[in-house]
Design a protein around this motif. Structure first.
Motif, PDB file in Angstrom:
ATOM      1  N   LYS A  20     -32.576 -13.686  95.650  1.00  0.00           N
ATOM      2  CA  LYS A  20     -32.454 -12.567  94.713  1.00  0.00           C
ATOM      3  C   LYS A  20     -33.139 -12.892  93.390  1.00  0.00           C
ATOM      4  N   TYR A  21     -33.096 -14.141  93.010  1.00  0.00           N
ATOM      5  CA  TYR A  21     -33.766 -14.550  91.769  1.00  0.00           C
ATOM      6  C   TYR A  21     -35.276 -14.339  91.897  1.00  0.00           C
ATOM      7  N   ASP A  22     -35.840 -14.686  93.045  1.00  0.00           N
ATOM      8  CA  ASP A  22     -37.288 -14.553  93.237  1.00  0.00           C
ATOM      9  C   ASP A  22     -37.738 -13.093  93.167  1.00  0.00           C
ATOM     10  N   HIS A  23     -36.883 -12.182  93.596  1.00  0.00           N
ATOM     11  CA  HIS A  23     -37.243 -10.764  93.596  1.00  0.00           C
ATOM     12  C   HIS A  23     -36.887 -10.058  92.281  1.00  0.00           C
ATOM     13  N   ALA A  24     -36.197 -10.758  91.381  1.00  0.00           N
ATOM     14  CA  ALA A  24     -35.775 -10.141  90.123  1.00  0.00           C
ATOM     15  C   ALA A  24     -36.969  -9.958  89.194  1.00  0.00           C
ATOM     16  N   HIS A  25     -36.946  -8.879  88.428  1.00  0.00           N
ATOM     17  CA  HIS A  25     -37.996  -8.621  87.436  1.00  0.00           C
ATOM     18  C   HIS A  25     -37.412  -7.742  86.347  1.00  0.00           C
ATOM     19  N   GLU A  26     -38.104  -7.726  85.206  1.00  0.00           N
ATOM     20  CA  GLU A  26     -37.622  -6.938  84.079  1.00  0.00           C
ATOM     21  C   GLU A  26     -37.579  -5.462  84.441  1.00  0.00           C
ATOM     22  N   SER A  27     -36.614  -4.760  83.868  1.00  0.00           N
ATOM     23  CA  SER A  27     -36.431  -3.343  84.160  1.00  0.00           C
ATOM     24  C   SER A  27     -37.552  -2.514  83.537  1.00  0.00           C
ATOM     25  N   PRO A  28     -37.745  -1.274  84.036  1.00  0.00           N
ATOM     26  CA  PRO A  28     -38.806  -0.414  83.470  1.00  0.00           C
ATOM     27  C   PRO A  28     -38.477  -0.001  82.042  1.00  0.00           C
ATOM     28  N   SER A  29     -39.462   0.581  81.378  1.00  0.00           N
ATOM     29  CA  SER A  29     -39.324   0.906  79.958  1.00  0.00           C
ATOM     30  C   SER A  29     -38.215   1.930  79.699  1.00  0.00           C
ATOM     31  N   THR A  30     -37.955   2.817  80.676  1.00  0.00           N
ATOM     32  CA  THR A  30     -36.868   3.784  80.477  1.00  0.00           C
ATOM     33  C   THR A  30     -35.519   3.088  80.344  1.00  0.00           C
ATOM     34  N   MET A  31     -35.436   1.833  80.827  1.00  0.00           N
ATOM     35  CA  MET A  31     -34.201   1.073  80.723  1.00  0.00           C
ATOM     36  C   MET A  31     -34.230   0.085  79.563  1.00  0.00           C
ATOM     37  N   THR A  32     -35.386  -0.460  79.244  1.00  0.00           N
ATOM     38  CA  THR A  32     -35.451  -1.458  78.167  1.00  0.00           C
ATOM     39  C   THR A  32     -35.493  -0.820  76.770  1.00  0.00           C
ATOM     40  N   ILE A  33     -36.066   0.378  76.651  1.00  0.00           N
ATOM     41  CA  ILE A  33     -36.107   1.040  75.334  1.00  0.00           C
ATOM     42  C   ILE A  33     -34.692   1.291  74.803  1.00  0.00           C
ATOM     43  N   PRO A  34     -33.761   1.819  75.617  1.00  0.00           N
ATOM     44  CA  PRO A  34     -32.387   1.955  75.114  1.00  0.00           C
ATOM     45  C   PRO A  34     -31.765   0.631  74.702  1.00  0.00           C
ATOM     46  N   LEU A  35     -32.103  -0.455  75.422  1.00  0.00           N
ATOM     47  CA  LEU A  35     -31.566  -1.769  75.052  1.00  0.00           C
ATOM     48  C   LEU A  35     -32.052  -2.183  73.669  1.00  0.00           C
TER      49      LEU A  35
END
Length: 665
Positions: free
Chosen positions: A451-466
């Protein structure tokens, strides 16, 4: 003008819900853009309202507009809006969190089979919450209160095909009904005495002494029951952790600034309703809630469950602050908590999304390299909730602790010193379990390599609110505007007396004198919690598993959440089932027995009556008829209609009579 803005802020999500629920599937992208755009328009309008309200920089700023809604004889029920500094803050918080949750959901819920319905439910929830924080009366707040409950039920059980989700929705709905019944009785009691639902009119009756004593205390405690349910306070806190079965953006919406904050807002809005006795109870309930939830969060392994119990604990902090008279501190923490808790939940959602819906922190580790934006924003929120100096959470939590210590110093009672000691200890626990979650999730080596190998940063619609929430988490505590504009209400505001104002001024002075002590202790406990968490989960100097084995009984006690669910299952649930079975038996055997026995008796009486009618009455009638018929048949032989026969019969009768006469002589 301001009132018009507020009306549109409330109505736009309702319009969006109506369009989305009926036509969402036919709109481009299933209509996700419509509710999202509406909420950002609402956020803009809320900023305009806040700008107009705060530009006056008047703690007494107040606009009330109402109309006659129902006239019952001599009683008139009014309905309207109340816009003051607190309303402006709440409108901004709700629209900010809701709009960012809408944006985040576009990425998180992509591909869900009920995608359009999800956004419709978000709009309904936003409409309900915005109405709740804007109305000027108890009846209106109760109406929107129940709408919040219904919409939260729909969102928590959104994935209703999962039994755990549908059960969690039912549990949330039913547990909240317990508190809401108390709240409803309290509202009826207030109306029975004051003959009005309007906040100002009720408070005016209290200020004039028309509503006082034990009844006022009872009314305040009953109203607080609603807050106990909605804000997940002991002993009705059990629904909130299960509510994690809903989509993670829903968790951010419900558990950050909206549904669970409604109870805190209610206590703040109706603050002058509570007598000293009621405030003692409120402070005690809040403190117990904060401590219990923090101890449970220490052992949780589900990242959302950690945040859920953290929410319960922080809500306990707010309620305790209001109970000790820290009105400003409690509501200030409500605002800052909205920023960093929404950020924590959305950050957790980003992690879960990257880990393909894995929520167990034992399957995570090392994710800071894969999710850099999520990690940095989650770290900021974690430091804020832990009370690290310089961030918003530090300022608001410090204000709560100062208020608690100030109240203890003012009263000199052991009760209030215990409240302060419990809250300061809970602050250390908060820092510990939050950094424990941070270290387990983002540090160390991956514990699930696939699962770690397949993990990646979320799209901008999710990171902008963060990023947006992280900004508010950093700057949200600075400035004295909140303390200066959100002033504690007192009965002096609704009467000409000044005794209450003087008492409040004395309390504020005591809190100010305790500020330095509370701040130092807060920082010490916060860094102690962080240091201990680092020893166990960052530097790995000690083994958490070894500690759990050494204190196995305590670990099981905390892991099983103090056995509250088991206790309620054994008492309330089984008691209800036993009562329902007893009532079912009584209905079947006694009520139905009486009904069925009456039916059988009626049948028997009917049979006897029928037999008597057929055999006796009809038999007698038929017997008379037969006799009459026999006589008729006999006489018919005599009455032939021939004159000769009649003469012959007369002659025969004459001869017979003559013979009888001769015989008698």
């Amino acid at each position: 003008m301001i009132v018009d803005y507020v009306v549109w802020i409330i109505l736009l999500p309702l319009i969006s819900f109506t369009i989305q629920i009926f036509f969402g599937k036919r709109l481009p992208r299933q209509g996700d853009w419509l509710p999202t755009s509406v909420m950002f328009v609402d956020l803009l309008l809320a900023l305009i309202v806040a700008g107009k309200v705060f530009s006056a920089y008047d703690p007494d700023f107040r606009i009330a507009r109402s109309f006659e809604w129902v006239v019952l004889g001599t009683t008139t029920i009014k309905f309207g809006l109340l816009i003051d500094n607190l309303t402006a803050v709440m409108l901004f918080i709700v629209t900010l969190v809701s709009s960012l949750v809408h944006l985040f959901s576009i990425g998180y819920m992509h591909g869900d089979p009920r995608y359009s319905r999800y956004f419709a439910y978000l709009s309904l929830f936003s409409f309900s919450m915005l109405g709740l924080v804007s109305v000027d009366n108890f009846l209106g707040i109760y109406m929107f209160w129940e709408l919040v409950g219904v919409s939260s039920f729909l969102l928590i059980g959104f994935w209703f095909e999962k039994h755990s989700a549908s059960n969690a929705a039912k549990k949330a709905f039913l547990v909240n009904r317990v508190g809401d019944v108390g709240m409803f009785i309290g509202i009826l009691l207030i109306f029975a005495i004051t003959h009005t639902f309007n906040f100002d009119e009720v408070f005016g009756k209290i200020a004039s002494g028309e509503f006082a004593g034990a009844l006022l205390t009872a009314a305040g405690i009953l109203i607080f029951c609603g807050a106990v349910g909605k804000s997940a306070q002991f002993p009705l806190h059990v629904w909130l952790p299960d509510a994690m079965e809903g989509p993670t953006p829903v968790s951010a919406l419900i558990h950050a600034a909206t549904m669970v904050a409604a109870g805190v807002y209610l206590v703040g809005r109706t603050f002058v309703l509570y007598t000293e006795t009621a405030l003692l109870i409120i402070a005690g309930i809040g403190t117990i809630t904060a401590f219990i939830a923090a101890t449970i969060a220490v052992v949780q392994m589900d990242i959302k469950k950690v945040l859920a119990y953290s929410t319960i604990s922080q809500l306990g902090y707010m309620i305790a602050a209001l109970g000790v008279g820290g009105y400003n501190a409690g509501l200030f923490h409500l605002m800052t908590h909205a920023f960093f808790k929404a950020l924590l939940f959305l950050g957790a959602g980003s992690v879960i999304h990257a880990m393909h819906h894995e929520q167990d922190m034992r399957q995570m580790g090392g994710l800071r390299h894969k999710l850099p934006i999520t990690f940095v924003t989650f770290l900021i929120a974690t430091m804020a909730i832990s009370g690290v100096p310089g961030l918003s959470g530090f300022f608001s939590k410090d204000a709560i602790l100062a208020a608690a210590l100030g109240k203890a110093m003012e009263t000199g009672t052991l009760y209030h010193y215990l409240i302060f000691a419990t809250l300061i200890f809970t602050a250390g626990l908060t820092a510990f379990y939050m950094f424990r979650a941070l270290f387990l999730t983002f540090y160390g080596t991956p514990r699930n390599q696939e699962k770690y190998d397949h993990a990646h940063e979320s799209p901008s619609t999710m990171t902008i609110p963060l990023i947006a929430l992280a900004l508010f988490t950093v700057i949200g505590g600075y400035g004295s505007w909140f303390e200066e504009l959100i002033r504690k209400p007192s009965l002096a505001m609704f009467s000409t007396g000044a005794a209450q104002e003087a008492a409040h001024a004395a309390a504020e002075g005591a809190a100010h004198g305790a500020h330095t002590i509370a701040m130092v202790l807060s920082i010490l406990f916060a860094f102690a919690g962080i240091f201990i968490a680092a020893l166990y989960y960052y530097w790995n100097k000690y083994s958490a598993e070894a500690v759990s084995e050494k204190f196995a009984a305590l670990y099981r006690f905390l892991w099983n959440k103090w056995y509250f669910d088991e206790l309620y299952q054994a008492t309330a649930v089984r008691g209800t089932l036993l009562l329902s079975r007893a009532m079912g038996w009584f209905d079947l055997k006694v009520i139905d027995g009486i009904v069925n026995g009456t039916a059988r008796m009626t049948t028997l009486l009917s049979f006897g009556s029928g037999t008597t009618d057929n055999r006796v009455v009809d038999g007698l009638v038929n017997w008379v008829a037969r006799i009459v018929g026999w006589f008729g048949a006999t006489l018919r032989e005599i009455q032939t209609g021939k004159v000769q026969a009649y003469i012959l019969m007369a002659l025969g009768a004459f001869i017979l009579l003559y013979v009888i006469q001769l015989a008698m002589v």
